[in-house]
Design an enzyme around this catalytic site. Structure first.
Site, PDB file in Angstrom:
ATOM      1  N   GLN A  13      -8.700 -58.486  28.335  1.00 46.04           N
ATOM      2  CA  GLN A  13      -9.184 -59.785  27.847  1.00 46.04           C
ATOM      3  C   GLN A  13      -8.099 -60.298  26.895  1.00 46.04           C
ATOM      4  O   GLN A  13      -7.973 -59.818  25.778  1.00 46.04           O
ATOM      5  CB  GLN A  13     -10.522 -59.601  27.128  1.00 46.04           C
ATOM      6  CG  GLN A  13     -11.170 -60.908  26.718  1.00 46.04           C
ATOM      7  CD  GLN A  13     -12.372 -60.702  25.803  1.00 46.04           C
ATOM      8  OE1 GLN A  13     -12.489 -59.676  25.121  1.00 46.04           O
ATOM      9  NE2 GLN A  13     -13.265 -61.683  25.767  1.00 46.04           N
ATOM     10  N   ARG A  30     -11.739 -54.825   9.948  1.00 46.16           N
ATOM     11  CA  ARG A  30     -12.224 -54.174   8.724  1.00 46.16           C
ATOM     12  C   ARG A  30     -11.847 -52.699   8.618  1.00 46.16           C
ATOM     13  O   ARG A  30     -12.041 -52.072   7.591  1.00 46.16           O
ATOM     14  CB  ARG A  30     -13.759 -54.348   8.611  1.00 46.16           C
ATOM     15  CG  ARG A  30     -14.144 -55.740   8.159  1.00 46.16           C
ATOM     16  CD  ARG A  30     -15.643 -55.954   8.259  1.00 46.16           C
ATOM     17  NE  ARG A  30     -16.072 -56.143   9.651  1.00 46.16           N
ATOM     18  CZ  ARG A  30     -17.339 -56.086  10.048  1.00 46.16           C
ATOM     19  NH1 ARG A  30     -18.295 -55.807   9.191  1.00 46.16           N
ATOM     20  NH2 ARG A  30     -17.647 -56.288  11.313  1.00 46.16           N
ATOM     21  N   ALA A  32      11.165   1.765   3.521  1.00 54.90           N
ATOM     22  CA  ALA A  32      10.840   0.571   2.754  1.00 54.90           C
ATOM     23  C   ALA A  32      12.122  -0.138   2.330  1.00 54.90           C
ATOM     24  O   ALA A  32      13.125   0.503   2.008  1.00 54.90           O
ATOM     25  CB  ALA A  32      10.025   0.945   1.521  1.00 54.90           C
ATOM     26  N   ASP A  35     -17.771 -49.128  20.266  1.00 51.85           N
ATOM     27  CA  ASP A  35     -17.686 -48.622  18.889  1.00 51.85           C
ATOM     28  C   ASP A  35     -18.977 -48.000  18.391  1.00 51.85           C
ATOM     29  O   ASP A  35     -19.225 -47.945  17.196  1.00 51.85           O
ATOM     30  CB  ASP A  35     -17.250 -49.748  17.950  1.00 51.85           C
ATOM     31  CG  ASP A  35     -18.233 -50.911  17.931  1.00 51.85           C
ATOM     32  OD1 ASP A  35     -19.217 -50.868  18.698  1.00 51.85           O
ATOM     33  OD2 ASP A  35     -18.020 -51.857  17.155  1.00 51.85           O
TER      34      ASP A  35
HETATM   35  C1  UD1 Z   1     -23.074 -58.393  18.812  1.00 51.75           C
HETATM   36  C2  UD1 Z   1     -24.261 -59.192  19.311  1.00 51.75           C
HETATM   37  C3  UD1 Z   1     -25.411 -59.101  18.313  1.00 51.75           C
HETATM   38  C4  UD1 Z   1     -25.775 -57.662  18.094  1.00 51.75           C
HETATM   39  C5  UD1 Z   1     -24.529 -56.847  17.683  1.00 51.75           C
HETATM   40  C6  UD1 Z   1     -24.865 -55.390  17.672  1.00 51.75           C
HETATM   41  C7  UD1 Z   1     -23.232 -61.061  20.487  1.00 51.75           C
HETATM   42  C8  UD1 Z   1     -22.924 -62.502  20.458  1.00 51.75           C
HETATM   43  N1  UD1 Z   1     -23.874 -60.587  19.453  1.00 51.75           N
HETATM   44  O1  UD1 Z   1     -22.642 -59.019  17.620  1.00 51.75           O
HETATM   45  O2  UD1 Z   1     -26.549 -59.806  18.792  1.00 51.75           O
HETATM   46  O3  UD1 Z   1     -26.773 -57.562  17.096  1.00 51.75           O
HETATM   47  O4  UD1 Z   1     -23.459 -57.044  18.615  1.00 51.75           O
HETATM   48  O5  UD1 Z   1     -23.795 -54.652  17.119  1.00 51.75           O
HETATM   49  O6  UD1 Z   1     -22.931 -60.409  21.462  1.00 51.75           O
HETATM   50  N2  UD1 Z   1     -15.823 -57.808  22.121  1.00 51.75           N
HETATM   51  C9  UD1 Z   1     -14.916 -57.955  23.135  1.00 51.75           C
HETATM   52  N3  UD1 Z   1     -14.429 -59.204  23.387  1.00 51.75           N
HETATM   53  C10 UD1 Z   1     -14.794 -60.278  22.683  1.00 51.75           C
HETATM   54  C11 UD1 Z   1     -15.738 -60.114  21.650  1.00 51.75           C
HETATM   55  C12 UD1 Z   1     -16.229 -58.861  21.394  1.00 51.75           C
HETATM   56  O7  UD1 Z   1     -14.555 -57.007  23.816  1.00 51.75           O
HETATM   57  O8  UD1 Z   1     -14.310 -61.365  22.983  1.00 51.75           O
HETATM   58  C13 UD1 Z   1     -16.353 -56.465  21.848  1.00 51.75           C
HETATM   59  C14 UD1 Z   1     -16.055 -55.981  20.452  1.00 51.75           C
HETATM   60  O9  UD1 Z   1     -14.831 -55.252  20.411  1.00 51.75           O
HETATM   61  C15 UD1 Z   1     -17.232 -55.086  20.173  1.00 51.75           C
HETATM   62  C16 UD1 Z   1     -18.375 -55.711  20.979  1.00 51.75           C
HETATM   63  O10 UD1 Z   1     -17.754 -56.525  21.932  1.00 51.75           O
HETATM   64  O11 UD1 Z   1     -17.027 -53.775  20.665  1.00 51.75           O
HETATM   65  C17 UD1 Z   1     -19.309 -56.533  20.097  1.00 51.75           C
HETATM   66  O12 UD1 Z   1     -18.597 -57.587  19.536  1.00 51.75           O
HETATM   67  P1  UD1 Z   1     -18.776 -58.027  18.025  1.00 51.75           P
HETATM   68  O13 UD1 Z   1     -17.852 -59.118  17.718  1.00 51.75           O
HETATM   69  O14 UD1 Z   1     -18.780 -56.838  17.158  1.00 51.75           O
HETATM   70  O15 UD1 Z   1     -20.252 -58.617  18.081  1.00 51.75           O
HETATM   71  P2  UD1 Z   1     -21.255 -58.710  16.873  1.00 51.75           P
HETATM   72  O16 UD1 Z   1     -20.917 -59.902  16.060  1.00 51.75           O
HETATM   73  O17 UD1 Z   1     -21.349 -57.423  16.194  1.00 51.75           O
HETATM   74 MG    MG Z   2     -20.127 -55.694  15.968  1.00 55.29          MG
END
Ligand code: UD1
Ligand code: MG
Length: 491
Positions: free
Chosen positions: A79, A19, A433, A113
């Site tokens: 990852q 986004r 000048a 983030d």
């Molecule tokens: C996550 C939480 C949610 C919480 C929210 C707060 C889970 C399943 N849910 O959701 O309960 O309310 O954060 O902001 O954890 N990331 C990785 N590898 C991955 C997936 C994610 O490094 O495979 C990192 C993302 O870059 C990010 C963080 O983990 O920095 C959170 O991932 P994101 O997908 O944003 O989780 P949310 O859906 O926001």
């Molecule tokens: Mg998130």
């Protein structure tokens, strides 16, 4: 009882940040002169963890290089595929176990983030974890609009029972306004086996770290939650709107701190100060001023309005108005602006003056020396007390190479002098000048380097008859007589 010092902080930063619509990985976007991940690394360092592990994925080359630069002590783990937050923590834990035989102590998980998270809150979370004796402690927040977040589901006793993601939640669960901030402390001995048991039976088919909470509870292990007092701290940046929101909140936080330390700001909402800036008490900042990078400003100095200083040093009592400066040093009680442009290597002495529409680069202006109007000063050294007349240009570039010019102490350079480098104007010397100075001027000499003036009487009457100029000349009582500049003293 495990060691109180955290064994590790794991920072999740593998996500793409779709986004943002950016070619720059999300966690490398900056707020207050520091990357998002840089802010999180800073907050993590407050608890002095034995290890810091950053999980990278999207844009990994740039994220790895950045982490190596700003936090060389941190480990990184790649990852390859983003299979969920649980998967990310699982690979970080296996790296910790295989590379460091994971020391005992709690493991903290943060997101890359959330730039507003403070070290104090990470410390409070660790403290809450120790005092409750829980197997896991999560940070929660109560939000007016909880949509999108995982909800904290509590049992009849008010204890945390599970976290349910918004997309997996039923209507009743969606009414819960306490959300999971995505920041946790786990006992590593409990975390490792629980991670192995996470499934992918959810709307996204991902391994959710949040499932660890339900898994621990099913094993009758206690889970605690700490409610963050200021929910701004958990703001995650997912798009440019949230990036601007985070920047504004950070600006207010930084400005509040400086104002409480004795800095005056006429308009804090238009004053932007990076995290690495250093200000003394009694500095005054006028509206629309940005102090960026490692800029420092001494006591009693006034900066602004409309000024941007990047990596500059401003001495005490200096006045800097409507100026753009980068890597410049402005001496005590010096005066700069309005509309001055200071480029790298500009060094302004004590009580020296740089005035309107003056550009300086790689040049030193001695104590008390002045370049008051409309000049370019590049690759030069100007002695103390010298005065550089209006519209003087230091001609430093021959089209191929840059050359250096020296102007001595208390020299007086006449207006519109072209100082063609390499050249030296001696101590106390003058230039007429309009001169083009191509040869060294001995100390105390006057250099005159220009064509002599000649007046042609009656030229307008002959060449421009009938014009307003001719009319004006005719109306003048005495017609001009031929003069040369000889009668006039130079300059
Ligand atoms: C996550 C939480 C949610 C919480 C929210 C707060 C889970 C399943 N849910 O959701 O309960 O309310 O954060 O902001 O954890 N990331 C990785 N590898 C991955 C997936 C994610 O490094 O495979 C990192 C993302 O870059 C990010 C963080 O983990 O920095 C959170 O991932 P994101 O997908 O944003 O989780 P949310 O859906 O926001
Ligand atoms: Mg998130």
């Amino acid at each position: 009882m495990t060691d109180r010092r955290p064994a590790a902080v794991i920072i999740l930063a593998a996500g793409e940040g779709k986004r943002m619509h950016s070619s720059t990985p999300k966690v490398l976007h900056a707020v207050a002169g520091r990357s998002l991940i840089g802010h999180v690394l800073e907050a993590a360092s407050a608890v002095d963890p034995v290890h810091v592990v950053v999980v990278v994925g999207h844009g990994r080359d740039r994220v790895l290089a950045h982490v190596e630069e700003i936090a060389p002590w941190a480990d990184t783990v790649v990852q390859e595929e983003q299979r969920g937050t649980g998967h990310a923590v699982r690979i970080a834990m296996s790296a910790l176990v295989s590379e460091h035989a994971l020391p005992s102590g709690p493991v903290i998980v943060l997101s890359g983030d959330t730039p507003l998270l403070t070290g104090d809150t990470v410390e409070a979370l660790v403290e809450a974890h120790h005092s409750s004796g829980a197997a896991a402690t999560l940070l929660s927040a109560v939000l007016a609009d909880p949509s999108g977040y995982g909800r904290v589901v509590r049992d009849a006793h008010g204890s945390v029972a599970a976290i349910v993601e918004h997309r997996d939640a039923d209507e009743a669960t969606r009414l819960i306004d306490e959300i999971n901030a995505g920041m946790y402390v786990f006992d590593s001995e409990d975390l490792l086996p629980a991670l192995e048991r996470i499934g992918t039976n959810n709307d996204q088919g991902e391994e959710y770290l949040t499932d660890v909470i339900g898994i621990l509870r099913a094993q009758s292990q206690p889970v605690a939650a700490l409610l963050v007092p200021d929910s701004h701290e958990i703001l995650g940046v997912n798009d440019r709107v949230q990036l601007a929101e985070a920047a504004a909140l950070m600006r207010d936080r930084i400005n509040d701190r400086w104002m409480r330390a004795g800095v005056s700001m006429l308009d804090p909402s238009s004053t932007w100060i990076d995290v690495d800036v250093d200000l003394e008490a009694d500095v005054t900042l006028l509206p629309q001023t940005s102090l960026l990078g490692p800029t420092s400003v001494g006591s009693m100095a006034r900066v602004g309005p409309g000024t941007t200083l990047t990596s500059c040093e401003v001495g005490e009592g200096a006045v800097v108005i409507h100026t753009w400066a980068n890597l410049a040093v402005i001496g005590p009680r010096a005066s700069v602006g309005p509309f001055s442009y200071l480029r790298p290597g500009a060094r302004i002495g004590e009580e020296a003056k740089v005035g309107a529409f003056v550009e300086m680069k790689n040049a030193e202006l001695g104590d008390g020396a002045k370049v008051p109007h409309l000049s370019y000063v590049g690759d030069a050294e100007i002695g103390a007390g010298a005065n550089i007349g209006a519209a003087t240009i230091f001609v430093n570039y021959d089209g191929q190479e840059k050359h250096r010019a020296v102007v001595g102490r208390h020299a007086r350079v006449g207006s519109d002098t072209m100082i063609v480098a390499p050249v030296t104007i001696g101590d106390g010397a003058y230039t007429a000048a309009g001169s083009v100075v191509t040869e060294d001027v001995p100390p105390g000499a006057m250099a005159v380097g220009r064509a002599r003036q000649r007046n042609i009487p009656g030229w307008v009457e002959r060449k421009r008859p009938g014009t307003a100029s001719a009319q004006a000349a005719a109306e003048h009582e005495s017609a001009p007589t031929e003069t040369t500049q000889e009668s006039k003293e130079t300059p």
